[in-house]
Design a protein around this motif. Structure first.
Motif, PDB file in Angstrom:
ATOM      1  N   TYR A  76      40.589 -12.837  17.436  1.00  0.00           N
ATOM      2  CA  TYR A  76      39.393 -13.415  18.047  1.00  0.00           C
ATOM      3  C   TYR A  76      38.642 -12.379  18.880  1.00  0.00           C
ATOM      4  O   TYR A  76      37.406 -12.276  18.798  1.00  0.00           O
ATOM      5  N   ASN A 121      32.067 -15.742   8.332  1.00  0.00           N
ATOM      6  CA  ASN A 121      32.426 -16.056   9.710  1.00  0.00           C
ATOM      7  C   ASN A 121      31.896 -17.413  10.149  1.00  0.00           C
ATOM      8  O   ASN A 121      32.288 -17.904  11.210  1.00  0.00           O
ATOM      9  N   SER A 139      34.775 -19.758  10.533  1.00  0.00           N
ATOM     10  CA  SER A 139      35.820 -19.394  11.481  1.00  0.00           C
ATOM     11  C   SER A 139      36.335 -20.625  12.226  1.00  0.00           C
ATOM     12  O   SER A 139      35.634 -21.633  12.381  1.00  0.00           O
ATOM     13  N   TRP A 182      36.983 -20.581  15.368  1.00  0.00           N
ATOM     14  CA  TRP A 182      36.542 -20.491  16.758  1.00  0.00           C
ATOM     15  C   TRP A 182      35.066 -20.858  16.854  1.00  0.00           C
ATOM     16  O   TRP A 182      34.225 -20.359  16.095  1.00  0.00           O
ATOM     17  N   THR A 195      32.589 -17.918  17.548  1.00  0.00           N
ATOM     18  CA  THR A 195      32.351 -17.072  16.379  1.00  0.00           C
ATOM     19  C   THR A 195      31.348 -17.717  15.432  1.00  0.00           C
ATOM     20  O   THR A 195      30.443 -17.049  14.908  1.00  0.00           O
TER      21      THR A 195
END
Length: 834
Positions: A69, A140, A143, A145, A148
């Protein structure tokens, strides 16, 4: 330094490096522009572009799928700086850019030879907006997160249209189909990734280029695919409208599936992903743009269809996460709401549920357990229960946030005055507000309630900032209706009044600091009347206290409600002694919130030295509470109200200046007597803490000596002895921390003799012995000479405490005190039986 800091450095180091890289890039670009102005060649530009290309490739290599991360976030932040400084597509006006970047934009306005400028700009753009960069950033978007995904989407939104690598028909179909597949997931992060992909396609292909994307009908996975992409449609300005309509059809089909089998729809075809995509797309729509103004009536119908879809979604989601055992919206409440000007949400639009809709199809019986959690009965599978509850509250969350975006971004008809068409009428705005109130009053799920409050507050803030008088008056009418509903005796008592305090606070937070605030004072006055009136019902008092607690927890609202703090504290303290548990519980919570707000306590309950108030400051700010505290201490007939009064006084900040306060001197005597005579250990303890902030610096020594002189000679009076010793310990500890002048030993002789008797044996309760140990420890730090002329200091220090001899009711421990005077050392050994 960049490769070394990409993962291993701290956040502070990475932030400094980001600033340094930005400054370096700015200087490089300024130097190249100055070099061009002087007639330089393109070699310097090529060298600079090679550095930018190396940095770009290195950052892309850091965004591999399994990257940590920290590495991915730092690489995305560096990539954003590259686009800010070197990119030509983003920020054409320079708005929101750093100061250094704005200076570069200004220098770029100078004439530069087109050939050299093309060499520099094209080489940089080819590197920054490459196909590989687009693919990696789209990757991404998936992702796990949130940061992100948000950063990757923000970077992709600055890429040119069409996206590099997605110019072909098959690429666009793959992007949108992957988005739909992820959007259909029950996992929130995957649904968010799919919604971002669909929003990206809507922005880059439909809104900016006018491409027409045709979706399959229905919500089933095999039919929800792209069937056609028209790169040159007959009406390119209608492409965004057509895609939003298709998304609404998808939502309707998902609602129909939920009406047939809510378990299957929640697990396989959840609606919150589609609502999330609609919410993101509405943020991109400029309702003053030609794409909208040329199809005003169609977009107006789209807005109405969105509101209707939210009505249908709320019909089955609230039946899952609401409380059927303690229904707020019952027939009696419906009559009360109608009497005060509110309407039941379901009566606003008739026939809003689709045909065949039956949320209780499989014998679903949602109930609320003792913890306030919704439990679904009628199924043996716990997983089905969790999926259904989670899918329902997420749908409510996205539904309310979608409506919040509508009321925030869509032009209101009453505000336009014929200049431009409006898309939301006053009736539709009232309908949305009734839906928010319906959600807040009928659900007990904390997540749904909090999101509904945010959305309702957004609506109220928009209306209170409106120049249209009819819209400006709506939040005040809703507040009046809710306050009247509290007094109607139709609302049953729920845990913390469920979403009712959230609804009131949402309206009050709509008043911005720039406008005159009147609703906070009006609401607080009405709530105080409900609590203080003897004729008020128990439920009305409980709801009023819970609303007062919610208002007190908002720092911005308490600025305008400061005049009611004194009365509110008195009401909350009296509620500690009420016979009804609900009133006692609500009073305690309101008291805690008011105490924290009035005294500047931290979230953990401790005094903040920078924000705390002294006794003189508090009584000067709230003069009406002094007599109330005096009466409570003077009577002291019950510990239920005595403890919160002493806790309030103990929360004052001790005075660090030599300032006398008449109110503090008046109360200190009562606190001393209450603390010494109280049979409760808790009262004695909090009374000792309350005495310290009431005693001024000049009086501290005298009060300590007075307490020492009043020590009972009869050791059997344990409560009085313990209370007095606690007060001595509290004052000595404060004097030690404040570095007061050291007391003379001869004035503390009675205390020393009591703690260390001549016969070395002392049978006392454990609480008194423990307090004695604390006093001895403080005295060792601060005992001074007998008189001012004595230059030789005698110091006491604790050198040893032995373990208890045995684990019995009567045991003893040995501790040794070392007394120094020049080179002579005397060790006294004392045995204390505990």
């Amino acid at each position: 330094s960049i490769p070394a800091s990409i993962r291993g450095s701290t956040s502070a180091c990475q932030q400094r490096l980001l600033k340094l890289v930005q400054q370096v890039l700015c200087r490089i670009k300024i130097s190249i522009n100055a070099f061009y102005k002087k007639g330089g060649q393109a070699g310097a530009a090529l060298d600079a572009s090679q550095f930018v290309e190396w940095l770009h490739e290195f950052l892309l290599d850091c965004m591999y799928p399994s990257a940590p991360y920290e590495r991915v976030v730092f690489a995305l932040s560096l990539y954003r700086i590259l686009l800010d400084v070197c990119g030509t597509v983003a920020h054409p006006t320079g708005r929101g850019l750093p100061k250094e970047v704005r200076e570069i934009r200004q220098t770029e306005q100078a004439p530069i030879p087109e050939t050299d400028q093309d060499i520099w700009m094209n080489s940089v753009d080819d590197a920054l907006f490459s196909v590989r960069a687009t693919r990696i950033l789209v990757q991404n978007l998936c992702s796990q997160w949130d940061n992100t995904r948000e950063e990757a989407y923000a970077l992709l939104s600055r890429f040119p249209s069409p996206l590099p690598g997605y110019q072909e028909y098959a690429d666009v179909c793959a992007l949108i189909n992957n988005g739909f597949k992820l959007m259909n997931s029950i996992r929130m992060r995957e649904a968010d990734a799919g919604a971002l992909m669909i929003t990206l396609a809507f922005d880059k292909f439909m809104w900016e280029l006018g491409w027409n994307v045709v979706l399959g009908a229905g919500a089933r996975e095999q039919s929800r695919v792209v069937t056609d992409v028209q790169t040159q449609p007959s009406l390119p300005e209608a492409s965004p409208l057509l895609f939003v309509r298709q998304m609404l059809e998808l939502v309707r089909s998902q609602i129909l599936l939920a009406s047939q089998d809510v378990f299957d729809a929640s697990r396989n075809y959840p609606v919150y992903g589609s609502l999330m995509a609609l919410r993101y797309m509405i943020k991109l729509v400029d309702f003053n743009a030609p794409q909208v103004q040329q199809h005003v009536e169609d977009w107006q119908q789209v807005v109405r269809d969105m509101i209707l879809c939210t009505d249908q979604i709320s019909s089955y989601t609230l039946s899952m996460i609401g409380d059927p055992d303690v229904q707020l919206v019952t027939s009696g409440v419906a009559e009360a709401m109608s009497a005060v000007g509110l309407r039941l949400h379901s009566s606003l639009i008739p026939d809003q549920s689709p045909a065949g809709f039956n949320p209780d199809r499989r014998g679903i019986q949602p109930v609320v357990d003792c913890r306030g959690h919704v439990v679904i009965e009628g199924t043996d599978d716990d997983d089905d229960e969790n999926v259904l509850v989670v899918a329902s509250w997420l749908a409510v969350k996205e539904m309310t946030m979608l409506l919040a975006n509508l009321v925030e971004l869509v032009p209101l008809a009453e505000e336009q005055q014929g200049v431009t068409p409006g898309f939301l009428t006053q009736r539709e705005v009232s309908h949305i507000a009734d839906l928010f109130i319906h959600i807040l009053l009928s659900t007990k799920h904390n997540g749904a309630v909090e999101k509904a409050q945010v959305a309702f507050s957004t609506l109220c803030q928009r209306l209170l900032s409106s120049e249209a008088q009819s819209l400006f008056e709506l939040p005040g009418k809703w507040l009046t209706s809710l306050l009247a509903l509290v007094q109607s005796n139709k609302l049953q008592t729920l845990r913390r009044s469920a979403g009712l305090p959230f609804a009131v606070v949402a309206i009050l937070k709509g008043e911005t600091p720039s406008m005159p605030t009147k609703m906070v004072s009006r609401a607080f006055q009405s709530l105080m009347e409900n609590v203080q009136a003897e004729s008020s019902d128990v439920e009305a008092k409980v709801h009023s206290l819970n609303i007062i607690k919610a208002i007190a927890n908002e720092s911005t609202l308490m600025v305008d409600a400061g005049e009611f703090v004194s009365d509110a504290l008195q009401v909350a303290i009296r509620g500690f002694d009420d016979e009804i548990w609900g009133i006692r519980n609500s009073s305690q919570q309101a008291y805690a919130a008011l105490l924290k707000r009035a005294l500047g306590l931290r979230s953990d309950g401790f005094i903040d030295p920078t924000r705390g108030v002294t006794a003189s400051d508090f009584f000067a700010r709230y003069p009406g509470i002094e007599d109330f505290i005096h009466d409570q201490l003077d009577t002291a007939d019950t510990t239920k109200t005595l403890y919160p009064v002493l806790l309030l006084i103990s929360s004052f900040r001790p005075p660090f200046e030599n300032h006398k306060c008449r109110a503090a001197e008046r109360l200190s005597r009562l606190v001393q007597s209450v603390g010494c005579a109280a049979p409760s250990y808790g009262i004695r303890h909090v009374a000792a803490r309350a005495l310290a902030p009431l005693v001024s610096i000049t009086q501290r020594q005298d009060v300590i000596e007075e307490l020492v002189a009043s020590l009972p000679s009869n050791l059997s009076v344990s409560n009085s002895l313990h209370g007095t010793m606690l007060q001595i310990r509290s004052l000595l500890d404060l004097a030690c921390k404040a570095q007061d002048p050291r007391p003379c030993r001869h004035k503390l002789v009675p205390l020393i003799q009591l703690l260390v008797p001549a016969e070395n044996c002392w049978f006392v309760p454990p609480t008194v012995a423990a307090t004695g140990f604390d006093i001895l420890e403080i005295l060792m730090k601060m005992v001074g000479p007998d008189d001012e002329n004595e230059s030789e200091h005698e110091l006491l220090s604790l050198i040893h405490i032995s373990e208890p001899t045995r684990l019995l009711s009567i045991s003893y421990a040995v501790f040794c005190l070392k007394k120094k005077k020049k080179s002579k050392i005397m060790i006294d050994e004392v045995i204390i039986y505990i």
